[in-house]
Design a protein around this motif. Sequence first.
Motif, short mmCIF file in Angstrom:
data_model
loop_
_atom_site.label_atom_id
_atom_site.label_comp_id
_atom_site.label_asym_id
_atom_site.label_seq_id
_atom_site.Cartn_x
_atom_site.Cartn_y
_atom_site.Cartn_z
N LEU A 1 -5.31 3.36 5.72
CA LEU A 1 -5.75 4.23 4.63
C LEU A 1 -4.57 4.34 3.69
CD1 LEU A 1 -7.50 7.10 6.64
CD2 LEU A 1 -8.57 5.12 5.55
N GLY A 2 -4.81 4.35 2.38
CA GLY A 2 -3.69 4.38 1.45
C GLY A 2 -3.95 5.23 0.23
N VAL B 1 0.87 -1.18 0.00
CA VAL B 1 0.00 0.00 0.00
C VAL B 1 0.90 1.23 0.00
CG1 VAL B 1 -1.79 1.28 1.24
CG2 VAL B 1 -1.79 -1.22 1.31
N GLU B 2 0.81 2.03 -1.04
CA GLU B 2 1.62 3.25 -1.11
C GLU B 2 1.01 4.34 -0.25
OE1 GLU B 2 2.73 4.59 -4.98
OE2 GLU B 2 2.96 2.55 -5.73
N ASP B 3 1.87 5.15 0.32
CA ASP B 3 1.47 6.32 1.12
C ASP B 3 0.43 5.95 2.19
OD1 ASP B 3 3.14 7.95 -0.45
OD2 ASP B 3 1.55 8.19 -1.94
N SER B 4 0.72 4.92 2.95
CA SER B 4 -0.24 4.44 3.96
C SER B 4 -0.28 5.40 5.15
CB SER B 4 0.14 3.04 4.43
OG SER B 4 1.43 3.04 4.97
N ASP C 1 3.76 -16.00 17.97
CA ASP C 1 3.93 -15.32 19.25
C ASP C 1 3.54 -13.86 19.04
OD1 ASP C 1 4.76 -13.99 21.53
OD2 ASP C 1 6.66 -15.07 21.67
N PRO C 2 2.34 -13.45 19.45
CA PRO C 2 1.88 -12.09 19.17
C PRO C 2 2.69 -11.02 19.89
CG PRO C 2 0.25 -13.28 20.48
CD PRO C 2 1.33 -14.24 20.15
N ASN C 3 3.31 -11.36 21.02
CA ASN C 3 4.08 -10.37 21.78
C ASN C 3 5.41 -10.02 21.11
OD1 ASN C 3 2.10 -10.30 23.80
ND2 ASN C 3 2.98 -12.12 24.75
N ASP C 4 6.00 -10.96 20.38
CA ASP C 4 7.28 -10.71 19.72
C ASP C 4 7.14 -10.51 18.21
OD1 ASP C 4 8.91 -10.67 21.96
OD2 ASP C 4 9.05 -12.86 22.01
N SER C 5 5.93 -10.36 17.72
CA SER C 5 5.70 -10.04 16.31
C SER C 5 5.58 -8.53 16.19
CB SER C 5 4.43 -10.73 15.83
OG SER C 5 4.57 -12.13 15.90
N LYS C 6 6.02 -8.00 15.05
CA LYS C 6 6.03 -6.54 14.89
C LYS C 6 5.81 -6.16 13.43
CE LYS C 6 10.92 -7.20 15.30
NZ LYS C 6 11.99 -7.20 16.24
N HIS C 7 5.62 -4.86 13.19
CA HIS C 7 5.46 -4.36 11.82
C HIS C 7 6.24 -3.07 11.65
CE1 HIS C 7 2.39 -1.84 13.75
NE2 HIS C 7 2.49 -1.04 12.69
N ASN C 8 6.53 -2.76 10.37
CA ASN C 8 7.27 -1.55 10.03
C ASN C 8 6.63 -0.91 8.80
OD1 ASN C 8 9.27 0.42 9.94
ND2 ASN C 8 10.67 -0.87 8.76
N ARG C 9 6.24 0.34 8.92
CA ARG C 9 5.64 1.08 7.81
C ARG C 9 6.74 1.71 6.97
NH1 ARG C 9 5.24 5.84 6.37
NH2 ARG C 9 3.60 6.68 5.10
N MET C 10 6.66 1.50 5.64
CA MET C 10 7.59 2.11 4.70
C MET C 10 6.77 2.93 3.70
SD MET C 10 10.11 -1.17 4.33
CE MET C 10 8.80 -2.39 4.39
N ASP C 11 7.41 3.61 2.77
CA ASP C 11 6.70 4.46 1.82
C ASP C 11 5.71 3.70 0.94
OD1 ASP C 11 7.94 6.73 2.72
OD2 ASP C 11 9.48 6.73 1.16
N ARG C 12 6.09 2.51 0.52
CA ARG C 12 5.27 1.76 -0.44
C ARG C 12 4.64 0.49 0.12
NH1 ARG C 12 6.22 3.11 -6.01
NH2 ARG C 12 7.61 4.89 -6.10
N SER C 13 4.94 0.15 1.36
CA SER C 13 4.39 -1.08 1.93
C SER C 13 4.51 -1.09 3.45
CB SER C 13 5.10 -2.31 1.34
OG SER C 13 6.45 -2.32 1.72
N ILE C 14 3.85 -2.07 4.06
CA ILE C 14 3.94 -2.32 5.49
C ILE C 14 4.43 -3.75 5.64
CG2 ILE C 14 2.71 -2.50 7.67
CD1 ILE C 14 1.30 -0.43 4.85
#
Length: 130
Positions: A41-42, A21-24, A60-73
């Motif tokens: 929203l994108g 998703v670009e520009d999320s 393991d939900p406690n040690d899972s994570k995410h990172n937002r970038m310009d064109r994707s998550i």
Amino acid sequence: MQPAFAKWYNRRDYVFIEFCVEDSKVVNVNFEKSKLTFSCLGGSDNFKYLNEIDLFHCIDPNDSKHNRMDRSILCCLLKGESGQSWPRLTKERVKMMNNMGGDEDVDLSEVDGADDDSQDSDNEKMPNLE
């Protein structure tokens, strides 16, 4: 609202899911033991995206994570059982992007040679081509 295009990658201890998703904006990722919910929203028109995924195995939900970038998550899910290969991302066989870049989920048990214990062909000696 529609699901975001996603790619996934299976590794020894982790499963990576990339939502394209670009520009999320307003990114929300909820990790549960056997489910992942992604929304955002994108784009310039602030289109709403929502993905709900019942996962093939537990994480393991406690040690899972995410990172937002310009064109994707990019989501990094720590597997509940380390070293266990996932033949597909979802609990049920549903059509979605797979880790090979195709249109459908591929069940590795249906691929010839996928469960062979034979030696990798990369380890064989090269023939003399002269």
